[in-house]
Design an enzyme around this catalytic site. Structure first.
Site: not given
Ligand code: AP5
Ligand code: ZN
Length: 213
Positions: A13, A88, A127, A160, A171
């Protein structure tokens, strides 16, 4: 244009959001990035959220909905936005719907990036992220142009704290129990476009552009 990127942790994403910002000139709203900034600043909200994030659990809905209300009311969101990592839970999705109705705006598309769990762990543990602009890279699948440096702002990339195999498994469990049901929620509203998120980064970006153009 108001877009939502939907998918499991590590589905890509954040990676795709960066290309959408460049092309459409609308801001990315990542609740994860906002929470990490609050932790860095040491605010009470950040300190509270950190406990959940380090454990791979979702932060309570009331905190997240408050963040989104503030953020969507800011001037730069008037031209559109990209939601990344929100909503989420069903409660968050319903709160968003009510808020957008109040604001007189609509979601145009929900882009779902579909990646099987087996691939997620390798993606997340390899990552590297930019602590300044939030960009994501991967040591093998999506390396930065200069090793260890952000392509967008040149800052030193970091790992991270929640990107370890143990927390990723938690997660993913949270995702399947609380977030995955939103797929049907948006499908029933005819907003959902399901994309194969296992393709190469560029191929996915092109597919998203062709859907949005
Ligand atoms: P990347 O693009 O970084 O993935 P992402 O989908 O953005 O994943 P996140 O881990 O950031 O999502 P998340 O939902 O767990 O974390 P968030 O910060 O939102 O890609 C991942 C990796 O793959 C990278 O290394 C990239 O280079 C690689 N990649 C990408 N595309 C690729 C492809 N096509 N092929 C190969 N490799 C590829 O949340 C963190 C924490 O915050 C949560 O656990 C929770 O505690 C809290 N939180 C955040 N939002 C909420 C909410 N709305 N409600 C409750 N808690 C929340
Ligand atoms: Zn950067």
């Amino acid at each position: 244009m108001n877009i939502m990127l939907f998918g499991a942790p590590g589905a890509g994403k954040g990676t795709q959001a960066k290309f959408l910002i460049e092309k459409y000139g609308i801001p990315q709203i990542s609740t994860g990035d906002i929470l990490r900034a609050a932790i860095k600043e040491g605010t009470p909200m950040g300190m509270e959220a950190k406990k959940y994030m380090d454990e791979g659990k979702l932060v309570p809905d009331s905190t997240i909905i408050g963040i989104i209300k503030d953020r969507l009311s800011q001037e730069d969101c008037k031209k559109g936005f990209i939601l990344d990592g929100f909503p989420r839970t069903l409660a968050q999705a319903e709160a968003l719907e009510a808020l957008m109705q109040e604001m007189g705006i609509k979601l145009d598309k929900v882009i779902s990036l579909n990646v099987p769990d087996e691939l997620i762990v390798g993606r997340v543990t390899g990552r590297k992220v930019c602590p300044v602009c939030g960009a994501s890279f991967h040591v093998e699948f999506n390396p930065p142009k200069v090793e260890g440096k952000c392509d967008y702002c040149g800052a030193d990339l970091i790992t991270r704290k929640d990107d370890n195999a143990e927390t990723v498994t938690k997660r993913l469990a949270e995702y399947h129990s609380q977030t995955a049901p939103l797929f049907d929620f948006y499908k029933s509203r005819n907003l959902l476009v399901d994309i194969d998120g296992t393709k190469e980064v560029k191929a996915i970006t092109e597919e998203i552009f062709s859907i949005l153009d």
